[in-house]
Write a protein that holds these residues in place. Structure first.
Motif, PDB file in Angstrom:
ATOM      1  N   VAL A  52       0.866  -1.192   0.000  1.00 37.67           N
ATOM      2  CA  VAL A  52       0.000   0.000   0.000  1.00 37.67           C
ATOM      3  C   VAL A  52       0.900   1.238   0.000  1.00 37.67           C
ATOM      4  O   VAL A  52       0.610   2.238  -0.638  1.00 37.67           O
ATOM      5  N   HIS A  53       1.999   1.118   0.734  1.00 42.30           N
ATOM      6  CA  HIS A  53       3.084   2.095   0.660  1.00 42.30           C
ATOM      7  C   HIS A  53       4.222   1.460  -0.153  1.00 42.30           C
ATOM      8  O   HIS A  53       4.709   0.389   0.205  1.00 42.30           O
ATOM      9  N   GLY A  54       4.619   2.131  -1.229  1.00 40.01           N
ATOM     10  CA  GLY A  54       5.501   1.501  -2.206  1.00 40.01           C
ATOM     11  C   GLY A  54       6.900   1.203  -1.721  1.00 40.01           C
ATOM     12  O   GLY A  54       7.603   0.377  -2.296  1.00 40.01           O
ATOM     13  N   ASP A  55       7.350   1.856  -0.638  1.00 42.47           N
ATOM     14  CA  ASP A  55       8.712   1.659  -0.135  1.00 42.47           C
ATOM     15  C   ASP A  55       8.744   0.689   1.038  1.00 42.47           C
ATOM     16  O   ASP A  55       9.721   0.647   1.779  1.00 42.47           O
ATOM     17  N   GLU A  56       7.679  -0.091   1.210  1.00 46.80           N
ATOM     18  CA  GLU A  56       7.639  -1.090   2.283  1.00 46.80           C
ATOM     19  C   GLU A  56       7.714  -2.462   1.609  1.00 46.80           C
ATOM     20  O   GLU A  56       6.736  -2.993   1.123  1.00 46.80           O
ATOM     21  N   TYR A  57       8.949  -3.007   1.591  1.00 48.32           N
ATOM     22  CA  TYR A  57       9.251  -4.114   0.689  1.00 48.32           C
ATOM     23  C   TYR A  57       9.055  -5.501   1.297  1.00 48.32           C
ATOM     24  O   TYR A  57       8.733  -6.452   0.591  1.00 48.32           O
ATOM     25  N   ALA A  94       8.909   4.918  -3.292  1.00 48.81           N
ATOM     26  CA  ALA A  94       8.412   5.924  -2.361  1.00 48.81           C
ATOM     27  C   ALA A  94       7.157   5.434  -1.653  1.00 48.81           C
ATOM     28  O   ALA A  94       6.506   4.482  -2.085  1.00 48.81           O
ATOM     29  N   ARG A  95       6.827   6.115  -0.594  1.00 50.18           N
ATOM     30  CA  ARG A  95       5.628   5.787   0.180  1.00 50.18           C
ATOM     31  C   ARG A  95       4.364   6.027  -0.654  1.00 50.18           C
ATOM     32  O   ARG A  95       3.421   5.265  -0.614  1.00 50.18           O
ATOM     33  N   THR A  96       4.380   7.113  -1.414  1.00 50.28           N
ATOM     34  CA  THR A  96       3.183   7.493  -2.163  1.00 50.28           C
ATOM     35  C   THR A  96       3.450   7.435  -3.662  1.00 50.28           C
ATOM     36  O   THR A  96       4.598   7.452  -4.110  1.00 50.28           O
ATOM     37  N   LEU A 138      -0.145  -5.984   5.232  1.00 48.20           N
ATOM     38  CA  LEU A 138       1.238  -6.009   5.727  1.00 48.20           C
ATOM     39  C   LEU A 138       1.957  -4.691   5.430  1.00 48.20           C
ATOM     40  O   LEU A 138       1.954  -4.221   4.293  1.00 48.20           O
ATOM     41  N   HIS A 139       2.580  -4.141   6.452  1.00 43.01           N
ATOM     42  CA  HIS A 139       3.353  -2.896   6.311  1.00 43.01           C
ATOM     43  C   HIS A 139       4.708  -3.056   6.985  1.00 43.01           C
ATOM     44  O   HIS A 139       4.946  -3.994   7.740  1.00 43.01           O
ATOM     45  N   THR A 140       5.574  -2.060   6.738  1.00 44.45           N
ATOM     46  CA  THR A 140       6.815  -1.924   7.503  1.00 44.45           C
ATOM     47  C   THR A 140       6.922  -0.458   7.920  1.00 44.45           C
ATOM     48  O   THR A 140       6.036   0.338   7.631  1.00 44.45           O
ATOM     49  N   GLY A 141       8.005  -0.118   8.550  1.00 46.26           N
ATOM     50  CA  GLY A 141       8.213   1.279   8.925  1.00 46.26           C
ATOM     51  C   GLY A 141       8.586   2.173   7.754  1.00 46.26           C
ATOM     52  O   GLY A 141       8.756   3.371   7.927  1.00 46.26           O
TER      53      GLY A 141
HETATM   54 ZN   LIG Z   1       2.779   1.459   5.484  1.00 44.07          ZN
END
Ligand SMILES: [Zn+2]
Length: 317
Positions: A52-57, A94-96, A138-141
């Motif tokens: 959902v956030h592109g930089d959370e791999y 990036a996040r967005t 699923l996300h990361t920081g």
């Molecule tokens: Zn996230």
């Protein structure tokens, strides 16, 4: 047969394809990539998404790994994987999304007539939410920071989602922020349990991928989709989260790690100038737990530097 978006999948089969959202300037179809494993026996439909956030791999790789390793012959129900929800953001590292710079995790249920991210959210709500029974997000920081392993359980939906949250296996449960518009919200509003699992960040780590894989596998056993024990945790610690933003630019120096307990007034981070002078100190506003710390050393005025968790209580099943 199981149907979701453009895919129809027979029992015992797997399939992959794209829910179309829009066309790029060079004529390529953009959308939501799906991987489906349809079990040979009846059971729930679990959707696991990442990116959902592109930089959370780490979650993105975890989704692919879980889907690849799930044998439809031993599966009750259906596993739907969305390895990378926000592909324009991934391409921008990036996040967005670079297309409209919106934070996808604040704009659900989206707008089918809106910009790309809004259309993406609307397509998810229209085509994915009705086709699934539960959602694990699923996300990361992110690139900029690292978060302690934790589950976000949206306040107000405890009856619906607590069992899923406990099955994820992490000690910390964040009762969600005051903000809406996450991918959880339309799913919960449809009466379906949905949680977000956070872990890692700052960079890609195999250990974080494995942590996410382990949580989802445990949830699948808890839902009866695969064999094996999956007793939920005896209890979890619930926390609220407050964001500390820097008033100054500078170089970030951390003095606490994600998950570390702090007493009121403890030093969590310092921001220095290029000569080494301390410009700002970030201290624990009260007793609690450090949830997220910055990993990116560059700090600009107004940047997030710490998310601090105040202990609210405990959840017991
Ligand atoms: Zn996230």
């Amino acid at each position: 047969m199981y149907s979701i978006g453009p895919l129809t999948v027979a029992p015992g089969e797997r399939a992959e394809g794209l829910i179309p959202v829009g066309t790029s300037s060079y004529g390529v179809q953009l959308g939501i990539p799906l991987v489906v494993v349809n079990g040979t026996q009846d059971g729930p439909v679990l959707c696991v998404d990442a990116g959902v956030h592109g930089d959370e791999y780490d979650g993105q790789e975890a989704v692919r790994r879980i889907l690849a390793d799930t044998d439809p012959a031993g599966l009750r129900g259906t596993l739907v994987g969305i390895p990378c929800m926000n592909t324009p953001a991934f391409e921008a590292a990036a996040r967005t999304s670079g297309l409209d710079h919106l934070n996808l995790n604040r704009i659900f249920p989206g707008d089918a007539e809106g910009s790309y991210s809004q259309r993406l959210a609307a397509a998810f709500v229209e085509q994915v939410v009705p086709a699934v029974d539960a959602l694990v997000d699923l996300h990361t920081g992110g690139t900029f920071g690292e978060i302690a392993p934790l589950v976000i359980l949206q306040g107000g939906y405890e009856d619906l989602a607590t069992d899923l949250a406990l099955a994820a296996g992490h000690e910390l449960v964040w009762k969600g922020g005051t903000w809406g518009g996450t991918v959880r919200h339309p799913t919960l509003a449809a009466g379906k349990p949905a949680i977000t699992i956070e872990a890692g960040g700052g960079t890609y780590r195999e250990s974080t991928v494995e942590l996410h894989v382990h949580s989802v596998r445990t949830i699948m056993r808890r839902l009866g989709m695969t064999d094996g024990g999956a007793e939920p945790r005896d209890s979890c610690t619930t926390v609220s989260g407050t964001f500390a933003r820097s008033t100054t630019g500078g170089f970030y120096l951390g003095h606490a790690e994600p998950g570390e307990s702090c007493k009121e007034g403890d030093l969590i981070a310092r921001i220095t100038d290029h000569y080494g002078n301390t410009l700002e100190e970030v201290r624990a506003p009260r007793d609690g737990i450090v949830l997220w710390v910055r990993r990116m050393r560059t700090v600009r005025p107004g940047d997030e530097v710490v998310i601090f968790g105040e202990v609210q209580g405990a959840i017991r099943p």
